[in-house]
Design an enzyme around this catalytic site. Structure first.
Site, short mmCIF file in Angstrom:
data_model
loop_
_atom_site.label_atom_id
_atom_site.label_comp_id
_atom_site.label_asym_id
_atom_site.label_seq_id
_atom_site.Cartn_x
_atom_site.Cartn_y
_atom_site.Cartn_z
CE LYS A 1 -1.28 -3.99 3.43
NZ LYS A 1 -1.48 -5.35 2.79
CE1 TYR B 1 -3.22 -0.21 5.28
CE2 TYR B 1 -3.88 -2.48 5.68
CZ TYR B 1 -3.63 -1.27 5.01
OH TYR B 1 -3.72 -1.55 3.39
CB SER C 1 -0.79 -0.02 1.22
OG SER C 1 -1.51 1.32 1.63
C1 WQD Z 1 -9.77 9.06 1.20
C2 WQD Z 1 -9.92 10.34 1.67
C3 WQD Z 1 -10.47 10.83 3.95
C4 WQD Z 1 -14.15 8.81 4.49
C5 WQD Z 1 -6.97 3.87 2.88
C6 WQD Z 1 -5.68 2.95 3.60
C7 WQD Z 1 -5.06 2.52 2.27
C8 WQD Z 1 -5.96 2.13 1.26
C9 WQD Z 1 -6.97 2.86 0.62
C10 WQD Z 1 -5.58 -0.39 1.40
C11 WQD Z 1 -9.16 10.88 3.00
C12 WQD Z 1 -11.44 11.33 2.96
C13 WQD Z 1 -12.92 9.37 3.69
C14 WQD Z 1 -15.22 9.76 4.67
C15 WQD Z 1 -13.82 11.59 4.06
N1 WQD Z 1 -6.24 0.77 1.62
N2 WQD Z 1 -12.79 10.74 3.79
N3 WQD Z 1 -15.11 11.19 4.49
O1 WQD Z 1 -7.50 6.68 3.98
O2 WQD Z 1 -6.68 7.33 1.71
O3 WQD Z 1 -6.64 5.12 2.53
O4 WQD Z 1 -7.68 3.30 2.03
O5 WQD Z 1 -4.62 -0.48 0.62
O6 WQD Z 1 -3.83 1.87 2.66
O7 WQD Z 1 -5.10 4.01 4.18
O8 WQD Z 1 -8.61 6.23 1.99
O9 WQD Z 1 -10.94 6.20 1.41
O10 WQD Z 1 -10.35 6.14 3.91
O11 WQD Z 1 -10.26 8.21 2.56
O12 WQD Z 1 -13.63 12.70 3.88
O13 WQD Z 1 -16.05 9.21 5.07
O14 WQD Z 1 -11.38 10.52 1.85
O15 WQD Z 1 -10.03 11.85 4.87
O16 WQD Z 1 -8.98 12.22 2.40
P1 WQD Z 1 -7.05 6.29 2.73
P2 WQD Z 1 -10.07 6.75 2.53
#
Ligand code: WQD
Length: 342
Positions: free
Chosen positions: A156, A152, A127
């Site tokens: 990785k 998490y 990741s």
């Molecule tokens: C994306 C953006 C949130 C939810 C994670 C893991 C990464 C990978 C992908 C496995 C961020 C914003 C989110 C919400 C929001 N997983 N958000 N409201 O955190 O970039 O990555 O998932 O491989 O390893 O860390 O993904 O989809 O949670 O967030 O504003 O209800 O959307 O703050 O900026 P993230 P995410």
């Protein structure tokens, strides 16, 4: 005789899409999954798409005796794609020991069995979290990894080191770590997709559940970042494009095209989109007005990241092809299918 590939975590989101692409490419697939974060119905839906029901074994890879027993019963496995892991960033902060045990021990058991049963090839699901908040964007495979913001993300990073050191100590083994950016969307059939159990952590399933009326509204975590519209930026990649990259990585190893016995590739689109841009693109793609509000930043989030995809494009001959609008629409079609919305 079709080559047999083991896919751990194969009933999960990225795993199931990869199983479909492997079967479409003529591989014989066997899945190991403990169904802790997926449903067994996925097997039927894979079969509806490809016409082939993958072999399936349900057990936990942290149990070495069961893993050894599996390899005693399944000979001729040419490669492993290891997806099986817990992957919720927020949850990992609450129950770190579960994450370290599950994610590290399952890989260690897998590698021990690969050595013991002469399974030479592994593709590992890594990741972009290993980069933390990069100092320079876009991110290449040479960008230094940083201390993870969560248990998490640390699993990785540690798993990459376990893989690297094990492969270096065993010249007859070879592997590729694929660093995903943000996988989103669903297969065009809408028969498989992302099905988070409980309240979604990730942005896109929260958006589609809000559009389906399961959630009152989306909380946008922060609009005070140093980005054009203030919301955080990520590199969102279509899950089918991502799955296809796994088939290419497997073929690279099976054909001995790897340049060293441990290789790393970034899998992104090379484009960064903000949360608010994702919301607006979803509204445009679906014609649905999304209810959302801006709230404070989420603990552990980074501000912005997107990939430099040159190395994967040139070395793997792979490039993400599906656009953001098409991908968000596929996520919505999946949500409508599982909720029975016309
Ligand atoms: C994306 C953006 C949130 C939810 C994670 C893991 C990464 C990978 C992908 C496995 C961020 C914003 C989110 C919400 C929001 N997983 N958000 N409201 O955190 O970039 O990555 O998932 O491989 O390893 O860390 O993904 O989809 O949670 O967030 O504003 O209800 O959307 O703050 O900026 P993230 P995410």
């Amino acid at each position: 005789m079709a080559k047999k590939i083991l896919v751990t975590g194969g009933t999960g989101y990225i795993g199931s899409h990869t199983v479909v692409e492997l079967q479409m490419a003529g591989y014989d697939v066997v899945i190991i999954d403990n169904l802790s974060n997926s449903n067994i119905e996925v097997l039927d839906n894979i079969a509806k798409i490809t016409g082939i029901a993958p072999e399936f074994e349900k057990f936990d890879l942290t149990e070495l005796d069961k893993t050894i027993d599996f390899f005693k019963r399944y000979s001729g496995i040419e490669a492993v794609i290891h997806f099986a892991a817990s992957k919720a960033v927020g949850e990992s902060v609450e129950i770190p020991l579960h994450y370290y045990r599950n994610n590290l021990v399952s890989l260690i058991n897998m590698l021990e069995c690969m050595e013991k049963f002469d399974v030479p090839n592994i593709v590992f699901s890594s990741s972009c979290t290993v980069y933390g908040q990069p100092d320079k964007l876009p991110v290449t495979e040479q960008t230094p990894r940083k201390d993870a913001e969560s248990p998490y993300g640390n699993t990785k990073r540690v798993n990459e080191d376990i893989l690297n050191h094990t492969l270096n100590a065993n010249p007859h083994l070879r592997g590729i770590a694929l660093r995903y950016f943000n996988p989103i969307g669903a297969h065009e059939s809408a028969l498989i997709g992302e099905l988070p159990l409980g309240v979604p952590n990730n942005l896109v399933p929260f958006i589609t559940q809000t559009a389906a009326g399961l959630r009152d509204g989306l909380k946008v975590f922060g609009d005070d970042y140093n980005t054009p519209d203030g919301s955080a930026i990520r590199d969102y990649i279509n899950v089918v494009d991502l799955a296809k990259a796994h088939v290419i990585a497997i073929e690279r190893l099976l054909k001995g095209k790897n340049k060293s016995n441990y290789e790393v590739f970034n899998l992104g689109t090379g484009n960064g989109y903000s949360v608010l841009e994702i919301v607006k693109t979803f509204e445009k793609a679906t014609g649905i007005k999304l209810n959302y509000k801006i709230v404070g930043r989420r603990e552990g989030d980074i501000e912005k990241i997107w990939a430099d995809t040159t190395y994967a494009n040139e070395e793997l001959g792979w490039k993400a092809e599906k656009g953001l609008e098409e991908t968000l629409l596929s996520a919505w079609n999946w949500e409508k299918n599982i909720r029975g919305i016309k």
